[in-house]
Every structure is written in structure tokens, then in C-alpha cells.
Scaffold this motif. Structure first.
Motif, PDB file in Angstrom:
ATOM      1  N   ASP A 174      25.388  33.049  45.220  1.00  0.00           N
ATOM      2  CA  ASP A 174      26.574  32.893  44.367  1.00  0.00           C
ATOM      3  C   ASP A 174      26.266  33.434  42.977  1.00  0.00           C
ATOM      4  O   ASP A 174      25.119  33.429  42.527  1.00  0.00           O
ATOM      5  CB  ASP A 174      26.998  31.417  44.270  1.00  0.00           C
ATOM      6  CG  ASP A 174      28.476  31.269  43.930  1.00  0.00           C
ATOM      7  OD1 ASP A 174      29.265  30.903  44.824  1.00  0.00           O
ATOM      8  OD2 ASP A 174      28.850  31.529  42.767  1.00  0.00           O
ATOM      9  N   ASP A 220      25.113  38.728  41.767  1.00  0.00           N
ATOM     10  CA  ASP A 220      26.441  39.330  41.658  1.00  0.00           C
ATOM     11  C   ASP A 220      26.543  40.336  42.809  1.00  0.00           C
ATOM     12  O   ASP A 220      25.849  41.357  42.804  1.00  0.00           O
ATOM     13  CB  ASP A 220      26.586  40.029  40.307  1.00  0.00           C
ATOM     14  CG  ASP A 220      27.976  40.626  40.111  1.00  0.00           C
ATOM     15  OD1 ASP A 220      28.700  40.802  41.114  1.00  0.00           O
ATOM     16  OD2 ASP A 220      28.327  40.925  38.957  1.00  0.00           O
ATOM     17  N   TYR A 225      43.900  42.741  44.249  1.00  0.00           N
ATOM     18  CA  TYR A 225      43.394  41.807  45.267  1.00  0.00           C
ATOM     19  C   TYR A 225      43.822  42.263  46.670  1.00  0.00           C
ATOM     20  O   TYR A 225      43.006  42.362  47.579  1.00  0.00           O
ATOM     21  CB  TYR A 225      43.940  40.409  44.968  1.00  0.00           C
ATOM     22  CG  TYR A 225      43.443  39.309  45.889  1.00  0.00           C
ATOM     23  CD1 TYR A 225      42.202  38.708  45.670  1.00  0.00           C
ATOM     24  CD2 TYR A 225      44.213  38.861  46.960  1.00  0.00           C
ATOM     25  CE1 TYR A 225      41.747  37.694  46.498  1.00  0.00           C
ATOM     26  CE2 TYR A 225      43.763  37.850  47.788  1.00  0.00           C
ATOM     27  CZ  TYR A 225      42.527  37.268  47.548  1.00  0.00           C
ATOM     28  OH  TYR A 225      42.085  36.262  48.386  1.00  0.00           O
ATOM     29  N   THR A 251      41.705  25.431  47.417  1.00  0.00           N
ATOM     30  CA  THR A 251      40.412  25.558  46.715  1.00  0.00           C
ATOM     31  C   THR A 251      40.677  25.696  45.220  1.00  0.00           C
ATOM     32  O   THR A 251      41.816  25.859  44.788  1.00  0.00           O
ATOM     33  CB  THR A 251      39.631  26.814  47.166  1.00  0.00           C
ATOM     34  OG1 THR A 251      40.352  27.971  46.728  1.00  0.00           O
ATOM     35  CG2 THR A 251      39.420  26.860  48.666  1.00  0.00           C
ATOM     36  N   ILE A 282      35.563  27.846  50.060  1.00  0.00           N
ATOM     37  CA  ILE A 282      35.454  28.226  51.473  1.00  0.00           C
ATOM     38  C   ILE A 282      33.994  28.529  51.844  1.00  0.00           C
ATOM     39  O   ILE A 282      33.508  28.102  52.896  1.00  0.00           O
ATOM     40  CB  ILE A 282      36.360  29.453  51.747  1.00  0.00           C
ATOM     41  CG1 ILE A 282      37.832  29.055  51.626  1.00  0.00           C
ATOM     42  CG2 ILE A 282      36.068  30.043  53.128  1.00  0.00           C
ATOM     43  CD1 ILE A 282      38.810  30.240  51.638  1.00  0.00           C
ATOM     44  N   ARG A 333      30.873  27.174  46.123  1.00  0.00           N
ATOM     45  CA  ARG A 333      31.991  26.219  46.186  1.00  0.00           C
ATOM     46  C   ARG A 333      33.035  26.748  47.173  1.00  0.00           C
ATOM     47  O   ARG A 333      32.885  27.832  47.757  1.00  0.00           O
ATOM     48  CB  ARG A 333      32.598  25.988  44.795  1.00  0.00           C
ATOM     49  CG  ARG A 333      33.389  27.156  44.269  1.00  0.00           C
ATOM     50  CD  ARG A 333      34.058  26.855  42.931  1.00  0.00           C
ATOM     51  NE  ARG A 333      35.064  27.861  42.642  1.00  0.00           N
ATOM     52  CZ  ARG A 333      35.750  27.935  41.509  1.00  0.00           C
ATOM     53  NH1 ARG A 333      35.527  27.067  40.554  1.00  0.00           N
ATOM     54  NH2 ARG A 333      36.666  28.878  41.340  1.00  0.00           N
ATOM     55  N   ASN A 385      31.949  36.394  51.656  1.00  0.00           N
ATOM     56  CA  ASN A 385      33.019  35.483  51.228  1.00  0.00           C
ATOM     57  C   ASN A 385      33.286  35.524  49.721  1.00  0.00           C
ATOM     58  O   ASN A 385      34.390  35.187  49.284  1.00  0.00           O
ATOM     59  CB  ASN A 385      32.640  34.051  51.661  1.00  0.00           C
ATOM     60  CG  ASN A 385      33.461  32.999  50.955  1.00  0.00           C
ATOM     61  OD1 ASN A 385      34.581  32.703  51.350  1.00  0.00           O
ATOM     62  ND2 ASN A 385      32.918  32.430  49.875  1.00  0.00           N
ATOM     63  N   ILE A 409      44.585  28.509  51.041  1.00  0.00           N
ATOM     64  CA  ILE A 409      43.642  27.426  51.333  1.00  0.00           C
ATOM     65  C   ILE A 409      43.416  26.649  50.047  1.00  0.00           C
ATOM     66  O   ILE A 409      43.241  27.249  48.974  1.00  0.00           O
ATOM     67  CB  ILE A 409      42.288  28.000  51.845  1.00  0.00           C
ATOM     68  CG1 ILE A 409      42.500  28.997  53.004  1.00  0.00           C
ATOM     69  CG2 ILE A 409      41.341  26.869  52.248  1.00  0.00           C
ATOM     70  CD1 ILE A 409      43.150  28.429  54.240  1.00  0.00           C
TER      71      ILE A 409
END
Ligand SMILES: NC(=O)c1ccc[n+]([C@@H]2O[C@H](COP(=O)([O-])OP(=O)(O)OC[C@H]3O[C@@H](n4cnc5c(N)ncnc54)[C@H](O)[C@@H]3O)[C@@H](O)[C@H]2O)c1
Length: 262
Positions: free
Chosen positions: A36, A62, A154, A189, A17, A15, A89, A187
Motif C-alpha cells: 500500500d 506506489d 477513472y 468503503t 476492498i 484498507r 486493487n 461498495i
């Protein structure tokens, strides 16, 4: 058809980006390995790639698991024949004030973003090196360039991804592989929509281009770095953020408000 006949592996392509990048690359002629953690989302993206007339391979993986990554890259190459492009990503984002950061949250961010990007880059580069050609694109963040508020794991992981990009760019140049990063600003999302609506509105207002970015705009930047013509671009960070880094405008209002309240 800038990627005609090429094969791309994109992590977190179920899903957001990653999915937009998968579909853009497919439209440009690439076959796509869709990776994913969520297998259903991966399958859905793969079906959409196939509907665009390209071959697709979907795999539940994973990226923080070394052995899973090795198997996935091996199987993707077996299914699609080669590997030209990797987009790292896959990512998560969970805000926690510094004093409340849990060991689990800290470790999960580093494992998924930083360890995962390395595992995928190394496994992909070993395949690419055999054909002396490759493009590796790491999705970092403006949070890796500017201190984010309440997002230390992060921001640290994304800064690490920028370091990984530079190190790998030097080490892999001899093998015909370029390594670059994209640092998106906010962005629109699902990941960002977990924020309160007011915080999102405020964040958008801080950008010189006063709106959130669109997934297609990151896909456009990824295509630029992935194209064969970008062979002299190596070890760089392409900031795609509506001008927020240039403006030094990352969350300033939130910071001021917190100071005022304390
Ligand atoms: N949305 C933004 O504002 C923004 C800004 C800067 C950077 N980014 C980065 O862009 C990337 C994509 O973000 P998004 O907004 O599309 O998020 P998203 O949550 O919509 O999509 C992330 C995808 O990654 C997958 N994923 C999560 N952990 C995984 C794992 N361990 N292994 C494999 N797949 C996994 C999820 O299942 C999901 O499909 C992330 O790395 C994120 O940090 C996003």
C-alpha cells in the motif's frame, strides 16, 4: 482452506476492498504480501494477517512507480518464498467534470490504475512463470463498462484494465497463469464515503439489489477467481454489482437531473 500454502500479493491492501481480500485469503490458508502507498495501513493489515496464523509481508509502495514495484515483488518473494496470486486493487477516484479535468488528475488515474496494474502484473507473472502457475485478478469497475459521469479518467483507466486483462490472459496462458477482472458496483468503503450522503443513497437505490455492496462480497469473488479450481476461467470480467449493469442503471438519475438543470 482453498489457498492452503499459497502466497498472494495484494496492492492497496491497507484498507477497503484490498484489506478484505487480504484477510479472506489469509483465512483460506494463504500467506499475504500487503502492499500500500500508506505504510501504516499496510502494517496494520499485515498484523491482522499474522493474527490469523499466516505469514505476512508489508511494504510501502506506489504502484505507479516501476522501480518500486520491481523491488517490492522481489522482496515479497524473498520473504514469503513464492508468488501464486496477484490482486491489482490499489486505486483512487477523484470526480471532475470533463471541462475541468486537470492534467494531473488525468495522468494520476492512468498511472495508478492502468500503468500500476501492468507493472505489478508483469513483475508477478515473471515470478509465476517459473513455477508454471498463477492467478492474476485485476479490480476494474462498472465504470469501465458503462460511461461514468464526471469520472472520465477513472472510467478510462478501468476500461484500460479490462483491455489489459484480456491481452495478458492470452499472452500468459502458456505459462499456466490466468488473468481475470472483477468489476465491482458501488461498495461501501472510505473511497465511496467521500460522496455526499444523498448521492450514495441515490446510487444504492438504482441497484436492483437496493443497497451498496460489502467489501466481503468482492473478497468472495476474488477468492473464486484465485482458487486452483478456476483454471478454465481466463480473460473474463466478473461483474459484482447488485445488477446495476444488467439494469443499465448507472447514475441515470444524476444524468437526467443535470440535463434538466441545463
Ligand atoms: N468502493 C467502490 O465502490 C469501488 C467500486 C468499483 C471499483 N473499486 C475499485 O476497488 C479498488 C479498491 O477501492 P476501495 O473502495 O477499497 O478504496 P480505498 O480508498 O478504501 O482503498 C484503496 C487503497 O489503495 C491504496 N492506494 C492508492 N493509491 C495507491 C498507489 N499509488 N499505490 C499503492 N496503493 C495505493 C490506498 O492507500 C488505499 O489503502 C480500487 O481500484 C477502486 O477503483 C471500488
Amino acid at each position: 482452506m482453498q489457498l492452503h500454502g499459497q502466497v498472494a500479493l495484494i496492492t492497496g491492501a491497507g484498507r477497503g476492498i484490498g484489506k478484505a481480500i487480504a484477510l479472506r485469503f489469509a483465512r483460506e490458508g494463504a500467506d499475504v504480501a500487503v502492499v500500500d502507498l500508506n505504510g501504516e495501513w499496510a502494517q496494520t493489515t499485515a498484523i491482522e494477517v499474522t493474527a490469523l496464523g499466516r505469514r505476512a509481508f508489508a511494504r510501502t509502495t506506489d504502484v505507479s512507480d516501476y522501480d518500486q514495484v520491481q523491488a517490492t515483488v522481489r522482496e515479497a518473494v524473498a520473504a514469503l518464498g513464492r508468488l501464486d496470486i496477484l490482486v491489482n486493487n490499489a486505486g483512487i477516484g477523484k470526480a471532475q467534470p470533463f471541462l475541468q479535468i486537470t492534467k494531473e488528475n488525468w495522468e494520476r488515474h492512468l498511472h495508478v490504475h492502468l500503468f500500476g496494474s501492468f507493472y505489478c502484473a508483469q513483475a508477478a507473472a515473471r515470478e509465476m512463470a517459473q513455477r508454471h502457475y498463477g492467478r492474476i485478478i485485476n479490480i476494474a469497475s462498472v465504470a469501465g463498462l458503462m460511461g461514468p459521469i464526471d469520472l472520465a479518467p477513472y472510467g478510462v483507466a478501468k476500461a484500460g484494465i479490462i483491455g489489459l486483462t484480456r491481452a495478458a490472459a492470452l499472452d500468459l496462458a502458456d505459462y499456466g497463469i490466468t488473468v481475470n477482472a472483477i468489476a465491482p458496483g458501488p461498495i461501501d468503503t472510505e473511497l465511496l464515503r467521500t460522496w455526499p450522503e444523498e448521492a450514495l443513497r441515490e446510487r444504492a437505490q438504482h441497484l436492483p439489489i437496493a443497497r451498496l455492496g460489502r467489501v466481503e462480497e468482492i473478497a468472495h469473488a476474488a477468492l473464486f477467481l484465485a482458487s486452483p479450481e478456476s483454471g478454465f476461467i481466463n480473460g473474463t470480467v466478473l461483474v459484482v454489482d447488485g445488477g446495476s449493469v444488467a439494469a443499465g442503471a448507472y447514475m441515470v438519475e444524476k444524468y437526467r437531473r443535470r440535463k434538466a438543470a441545463s
